[in-house]
Design a protein around this motif. Structure first.
Motif, short mmCIF file in Angstrom:
data_model
loop_
_atom_site.label_atom_id
_atom_site.label_comp_id
_atom_site.label_asym_id
_atom_site.label_seq_id
_atom_site.Cartn_x
_atom_site.Cartn_y
_atom_site.Cartn_z
N LEU A 1 5.82 -12.32 -10.17
CA LEU A 1 6.89 -13.25 -9.92
C LEU A 1 7.82 -12.69 -8.86
O LEU A 1 7.77 -11.49 -8.57
CB LEU A 1 7.67 -13.53 -11.21
N PRO A 2 8.65 -13.52 -8.23
CA PRO A 2 9.65 -12.97 -7.31
C PRO A 2 10.55 -11.99 -8.05
O PRO A 2 10.74 -12.10 -9.27
CB PRO A 2 10.42 -14.21 -6.86
N MET A 3 11.11 -11.05 -7.33
CA MET A 3 11.89 -9.99 -7.97
C MET A 3 13.05 -10.58 -8.76
O MET A 3 13.92 -11.25 -8.22
CB MET A 3 12.41 -9.02 -6.92
N PRO A 4 13.09 -10.34 -10.08
CA PRO A 4 14.19 -10.85 -10.90
C PRO A 4 15.42 -9.95 -10.77
O PRO A 4 15.34 -8.85 -10.20
CB PRO A 4 13.61 -10.79 -12.31
N PRO A 5 16.57 -10.38 -11.28
CA PRO A 5 17.76 -9.52 -11.23
C PRO A 5 17.52 -8.21 -11.96
O PRO A 5 17.08 -8.20 -13.11
CB PRO A 5 18.83 -10.36 -11.93
N MET A 6 17.79 -7.10 -11.31
CA MET A 6 17.67 -5.79 -11.93
C MET A 6 18.58 -4.79 -11.21
O MET A 6 18.89 -4.97 -10.03
CB MET A 6 16.22 -5.29 -11.93
N THR A 7 19.03 -3.80 -11.92
CA THR A 7 19.85 -2.74 -11.34
C THR A 7 18.91 -1.63 -10.88
O THR A 7 18.32 -0.92 -11.71
CB THR A 7 20.85 -2.20 -12.37
N VAL A 8 18.75 -1.48 -9.57
CA VAL A 8 17.80 -0.52 -9.01
C VAL A 8 18.41 0.88 -9.00
O VAL A 8 19.53 1.08 -8.53
CB VAL A 8 17.38 -0.93 -7.58
N GLN A 9 17.67 1.83 -9.52
CA GLN A 9 18.12 3.22 -9.57
C GLN A 9 17.40 4.11 -8.56
O GLN A 9 17.94 5.11 -8.11
CB GLN A 9 17.92 3.77 -10.99
N ARG A 10 16.17 3.73 -8.22
CA ARG A 10 15.39 4.56 -7.30
C ARG A 10 14.32 3.70 -6.64
O ARG A 10 13.81 2.76 -7.25
CB ARG A 10 14.74 5.72 -8.05
N ASN A 11 13.97 4.04 -5.39
CA ASN A 11 12.91 3.34 -4.67
C ASN A 11 11.80 4.31 -4.32
O ASN A 11 12.06 5.49 -4.02
CB ASN A 11 13.44 2.72 -3.36
N GLY A 12 10.57 3.83 -4.33
CA GLY A 12 9.44 4.65 -3.90
C GLY A 12 8.63 3.91 -2.85
O GLY A 12 8.38 2.71 -2.98
N TYR A 13 8.23 4.61 -1.79
CA TYR A 13 7.46 4.02 -0.70
C TYR A 13 6.11 4.74 -0.59
O TYR A 13 6.06 5.94 -0.33
CB TYR A 13 8.20 4.15 0.64
N GLY A 14 5.03 3.99 -0.81
CA GLY A 14 3.68 4.53 -0.64
C GLY A 14 3.08 3.98 0.64
O GLY A 14 2.96 2.76 0.80
N MET A 15 2.69 4.86 1.55
CA MET A 15 2.26 4.43 2.87
C MET A 15 0.74 4.26 2.94
O MET A 15 -0.02 5.06 2.37
CB MET A 15 2.70 5.45 3.93
N GLY A 16 0.31 3.21 3.64
CA GLY A 16 -1.11 2.97 3.84
C GLY A 16 -1.66 3.75 5.01
O GLY A 16 -0.93 4.42 5.75
N THR A 17 -2.98 3.67 5.20
CA THR A 17 -3.64 4.42 6.27
C THR A 17 -3.55 3.70 7.61
O THR A 17 -3.26 4.31 8.63
CB THR A 17 -5.12 4.65 5.90
N LYS A 18 -3.77 2.40 7.60
CA LYS A 18 -3.83 1.65 8.86
C LYS A 18 -2.43 1.33 9.39
O LYS A 18 -1.43 1.40 8.67
CB LYS A 18 -4.61 0.35 8.65
N ASP A 19 -2.38 0.96 10.66
CA ASP A 19 -1.14 0.52 11.30
C ASP A 19 -1.22 -0.97 11.59
O ASP A 19 -2.22 -1.46 12.14
CB ASP A 19 -0.88 1.30 12.59
N PHE A 20 -0.18 -1.69 11.23
CA PHE A 20 -0.07 -3.13 11.48
C PHE A 20 1.28 -3.40 12.16
O PHE A 20 2.16 -2.53 12.17
CB PHE A 20 -0.15 -3.92 10.17
N PRO A 21 1.47 -4.60 12.71
CA PRO A 21 2.78 -4.93 13.28
C PRO A 21 3.91 -4.82 12.24
O PRO A 21 5.05 -4.52 12.58
CB PRO A 21 2.61 -6.38 13.75
N THR A 22 3.58 -5.08 10.97
CA THR A 22 4.53 -4.91 9.86
C THR A 22 4.26 -3.57 9.19
O THR A 22 3.12 -3.13 9.09
CB THR A 22 4.36 -6.04 8.83
#
Length: 435
Positions: free
Chosen positions: A220-241
């Motif tokens: 579902l679209p992100m519901p209301p929540m209090t965010v405490q930490r973010n994690g970013y996992g990077m892919g192998t390929k390169d795209f415009p985004t």
């Protein structure tokens, strides 16, 4: 309510999920995790976590090196480096032999069963006849085991995710060039909201799809929540985004959306992780899986329609399958008395009901509000009374249990027996309570 929300706007792969979950750990826990992963198999397999940048966004790239080689970008899962094959039963035995908790083993085997069932369906064969390329299998096993260990350590009370961007175009595999999503991925993701978009390439791999399908309670679209930490996992390929997967760790105050399976809410069994106090799971988890639905509320003001015409329009909407239709008295401009017509419908039905409202009412515009809906499970039982059989509607979930006699049955029996509505109602209620 401790929550993981996975942003799948750039799809999902096993290494991307692992990288994002890894970033949610404390530094000491990250070191312990890598040490655990690097002692699972042999000295020929290693796991490293490296800083990585995509389109100005920094995150973690998890690299699994097998026999001195890393995964080759552009090659399909399970097809790189080797011609040896491993059967599905052998994979389960391999998972059972690992020095990880019983919970991690159970989850990993269920995830591989998802993948195996999808492959067997696509190839019209039995799951025991499916064979995976050896090195690609080890790579995927490391991704699956790693994600399971990280989820065990993070111990969320619920896991949610956005609809999955699967990419577009074609993908190369052992059988030739296939459309995106690949057949096995498409099979795994049945019943899951996905979309294509404009990015040319495979964004969601079978392993990523199976991990999401297994762990996510609802998409579902992100519901209301209090965010405490973010994690970013990077892919192998390169795209415009930016090719990264984000996971938000935080708290939600609304009622939880339990996973379709038991999430880890006890201390992880592996000794490398420091002990941490865990809260007891609330009783409503025993009630099973309940959806947090997102629906649409379509509304418009009416001041120039007769009551008969409004009633007809409401019947049209209900007959078309609206979740509910109702009116509210309002005062409009120039102090005119009017009605607020409201129609509740599922997200994918907006076009249908907007057109019906515009066609069968005098309004020139419709307000569209997305909203969340929590519902109890409904079931029906018949009870015997001196006035005949009466249907009882039972509503339950989240530790709540309530019931009521159905109006139509009560009204019919009251008329047939020449008694009051309340007499029949009370008789049906008493009969149900005595069951």
């Amino acid at each position: 309510m401790k929550t993981l929300f996975i942003d799948c706007s750039m799809g999902a792969a096993g290494d991307m999920l692992m990288g994002a979950l890894y970033e949610l750990l404390e530094p000491s826990q990250q070191e312990a995790f890598l040490d655990t992963m690097n002692h699972l198999f042999s000295e020929h397999i290693s796991v490293t976590a490296s800083p990585c940048e995509k389109c100005g966004i920094y995150g973690t790239k998890i690299n699994v090196s097998l026999y001195g080689q890393q995964e080759i970008p552009g090659q399909p899962e399970g097809q790189e480096h080797s011609h040896a094959h491993t059967s599905y039963p052998e994979i389960l035995a391999q998972i059972d032999s690992l020095s990880v908790s019983s919970w991690v083993k159970e989850q990993a085997k269920e995830i591989y069963t998802l993948i195996g069932n999808a492959e067997s369906h696509v190839h019209h064969t039995d799951i025991t006849q499916i064979h995976f390329h050896e090195v690609g299998t080890l790579d995927a096993i490391m991704d699956v085991i790693g994600c399971c260990i990280l989820i065990e350590q993070l111990s969320p009370e619920q896991i949610l995710a956005s609809p999955i961007h699967v990419g577009s175009g074609t993908v190369h595999c052992a059988h030739g060039i296939l459309p995106v999503p690949a057949p096995a991925t498409a099979e795994i993701l049945q019943g899951t909201p996905i979309y294509s978009g404009t990015i040319d390439g495979e964004l969601c791999t079978p392993t990523g799809a199976a991990l999401l399908k297994h762990f996510v309670g609802q998409f579902l679209p992100m519901p209301p929540m209090t965010v405490q930490r973010n994690g970013y996992g990077m892919g192998t390929k390169d795209f415009p985004t930016a090719n990264c997967l984000r996971i938000f760790l935080g708290e939600m105050d609304i009622l939880p959306v339990p996973s379709k399976r038991q999430l880890p809410h006890v201390q992880p069994e592996h000794p490398v992780f420091a002990p941490e106090k865990k809260e007891t799971r609330p009783d409503f988890y025993a009630e099973g899986f309940h959806n947090l639905d997102q629906i649409l509320e379509l509304s418009c003001n009416l001041d120039d329609m007769t009551p008969e015409a409004v009633s007809y329009a409401m019947d049209i909407l209900l007959d078309a399958g609206a979740l509910d239709v109702f009116t509210t008295p309002v005062h409009m401009k120039k102090n005119r008395s009017g009605l607020l017509l409201t129609c509740l419908c599922n997200m994918e039905q907006e076009s249908l009901f907007s057109r019906l409202i515009l066609t069968h009412t005098t309004t020139r515009g419709i307000r569209i509000h997305p909203c969340y809906r929590r519902i109890l499970d409904a079931s029906y039982e018949k009870v015997s009374t001196s006035f005949g059989a009466i249907t009882i509607k039972i509503s339950s979930g989240y530790g709540i249990h309530k019931f009521k006699p159905e109006y139509d049955d009560v009204a019919k029996a009251a008329k047939e027996h020449g008694v009051t509505f309340q007499e029949v109602w009370n008789a049906a209620k008493d009969a149900y309570l005595k069951k």
